[in-house]
Design a protein around this motif. Sequence first.
Motif, short mmCIF file in Angstrom:
data_model
loop_
_atom_site.label_atom_id
_atom_site.label_comp_id
_atom_site.label_asym_id
_atom_site.label_seq_id
_atom_site.Cartn_x
_atom_site.Cartn_y
_atom_site.Cartn_z
N VAL A 1 0.83 -1.20 0.00
CA VAL A 1 0.00 0.00 0.00
C VAL A 1 0.87 1.26 0.00
N VAL A 2 1.97 1.23 0.75
CA VAL A 2 2.82 2.41 0.87
C VAL A 2 4.00 2.39 -0.09
N THR A 3 4.17 1.28 -0.80
CA THR A 3 5.23 1.22 -1.80
C THR A 3 4.80 2.01 -3.03
N PRO A 4 5.69 2.77 -3.66
CA PRO A 4 5.30 3.54 -4.85
C PRO A 4 4.66 2.66 -5.91
N MET A 5 3.58 3.16 -6.47
CA MET A 5 2.82 2.41 -7.47
C MET A 5 3.69 2.00 -8.65
N ALA B 1 6.86 1.32 -8.80
CA ALA B 1 7.71 0.18 -8.46
C ALA B 1 6.91 -1.11 -8.45
N ASN B 2 5.72 -1.08 -7.85
CA ASN B 2 4.88 -2.27 -7.81
C ASN B 2 4.52 -2.75 -9.22
N VAL B 3 4.12 -1.81 -10.06
CA VAL B 3 3.69 -2.18 -11.42
C VAL B 3 4.86 -2.75 -12.22
N LEU B 4 6.02 -2.15 -12.09
CA LEU B 4 7.19 -2.64 -12.84
C LEU B 4 7.55 -4.05 -12.41
N VAL B 5 7.45 -4.34 -11.12
CA VAL B 5 7.73 -5.70 -10.64
C VAL B 5 6.74 -6.69 -11.25
N TRP B 6 5.46 -6.35 -11.21
CA TRP B 6 4.45 -7.24 -11.77
C TRP B 6 4.60 -7.37 -13.29
N LYS B 7 5.00 -6.31 -13.94
CA LYS B 7 5.19 -6.38 -15.38
C LYS B 7 6.30 -7.35 -15.74
N MET B 8 7.37 -7.33 -14.95
CA MET B 8 8.47 -8.28 -15.19
C MET B 8 8.04 -9.71 -14.89
N LEU B 9 7.19 -9.89 -13.87
CA LEU B 9 6.73 -11.24 -13.52
C LEU B 9 5.82 -11.82 -14.59
N LEU B 10 4.99 -10.97 -15.23
CA LEU B 10 3.96 -11.45 -16.14
C LEU B 10 4.42 -11.55 -17.59
N GLN B 11 5.58 -11.03 -17.91
CA GLN B 11 6.06 -11.10 -19.29
C GLN B 11 6.37 -12.54 -19.68
N PRO B 12 6.36 -12.85 -20.98
CA PRO B 12 6.67 -14.23 -21.42
C PRO B 12 8.02 -14.72 -20.91
N GLN B 13 8.97 -13.82 -20.72
CA GLN B 13 10.27 -14.20 -20.19
C GLN B 13 10.34 -14.02 -18.67
N GLY B 14 9.20 -13.78 -18.04
CA GLY B 14 9.18 -13.49 -16.62
C GLY B 14 9.20 -14.73 -15.75
N TRP C 1 -3.64 -7.02 -5.00
CA TRP C 1 -2.40 -7.20 -4.22
C TRP C 1 -1.91 -5.87 -3.67
N GLN C 2 -2.02 -4.81 -4.48
CA GLN C 2 -1.56 -3.50 -4.05
C GLN C 2 -2.40 -2.94 -2.91
N GLY C 3 -3.72 -3.09 -2.96
CA GLY C 3 -4.58 -2.41 -1.99
C GLY C 3 -5.14 -3.28 -0.89
N LEU C 4 -4.75 -4.54 -0.84
CA LEU C 4 -5.33 -5.47 0.12
C LEU C 4 -5.10 -5.03 1.56
N GLN D 1 -2.35 2.07 -16.95
CA GLN D 1 -1.46 2.95 -17.72
C GLN D 1 -0.04 2.39 -17.75
N LEU D 2 0.45 1.92 -16.61
CA LEU D 2 1.83 1.44 -16.53
C LEU D 2 1.96 -0.03 -16.89
N LEU D 3 0.92 -0.82 -16.62
CA LEU D 3 1.02 -2.26 -16.83
C LEU D 3 0.74 -2.65 -18.28
N THR D 4 -0.29 -2.07 -18.88
CA THR D 4 -0.68 -2.47 -20.23
C THR D 4 -0.77 -1.30 -21.21
N GLY D 5 -0.71 -0.08 -20.70
CA GLY D 5 -0.89 1.07 -21.58
C GLY D 5 -2.30 1.18 -22.13
N GLY D 6 -3.26 0.52 -21.49
CA GLY D 6 -4.63 0.52 -21.97
C GLY D 6 -4.94 -0.59 -22.96
N GLY D 7 -3.92 -1.33 -23.38
CA GLY D 7 -4.09 -2.39 -24.36
C GLY D 7 -4.30 -3.75 -23.72
#
Length: 302
Positions: free
Chosen positions: A121-125, A127-140, A174-177, A241-247
């Motif tokens: 909750v207090v971690t910058p958004m 940073a959280n999104v970038l971590v999840w983006k790396m986890l969810l990528q095909p090479q993640g 996960w972010q707001g739980l 916006q950060l995770l998918t860019g709306g796509g």
Amino acid sequence: MTSTTARTRRGSLARMEARQALGFASPALVGLALFTIVPVVLSIVMSFFDWPTFGARTFNGGANYGRLLDDPNFLPALKNSLVFTVLYVPTNIILSLLLAIGLGPRIRGRGALRVLFFIPVVTPMVANVLVWKMLLQPQGLFNGVATSWFGVELPNFLADRNWAMIMVVVMSVWQGLGYNMLIFSAALEQLPESVLEAAAIDGASGWRVTWGIILPMISPSIFFAAVMTMITSLQVFAQPQLLTGGGPGNATLPLVMWIYNQGFKFQDLGLAAAGAWILFALIIIITAVQFGAQKKWVHYEH
């Protein structure tokens, strides 16, 4: 004469205290006026004008509100915001409540566990999104573990229209739980022990105690969390916006991102303001419905 003098002195003292209070509050009042009241009023005015970032501004009545339906992305963005809210709010509330109940007084180290769940909750958004983006990528990490351990190749979650919104919801939960978990934990700690002990003496099972006693008694906290979570979910922006860019396409394009694009990408501030007021009206309507429905399930102590 004495009473008149005393009243005069009290009146002078009250006026002096009022001036002092106004002096202390003036920085906040100036900030409220400059950064809240003035922008709100200006946005109302802008919604009735052709208002490019640069250039002439002309009054067009309510044409901007009619143009909303002509935009091919407005209704999909509105739908995406509603879908996100429908998926996110109950998931967040239920998991937060289960977590708060699970971290009861008998759990050792529950303070440390609460801190652990509250850290996102207090971690910058970003940073959280970038971590999840790396986890969810095909090479993640997720796909790597699934492939090496189970021989299964996961889909490209962020590029698949069927999975992208679900992943935005999962990341957001996960972010707001931890926030609602703390609200529910505080409510649970205020429950009178005498009521719970009486239920135990009567032989009530754990489920009956939870459903018939605990949930009704903390229903005001559940209502507060539900309203606030609904309001924030309808304004979701940073995660998609950060995770998918709306796509992909516009599968995760929420209304706030559409408003942002209209105002700052396409330089159409009038249309963006109209969209913002539609969102405001939607939030007001849903909140009013929630307040009307609370009479049937929220129990306040009198």
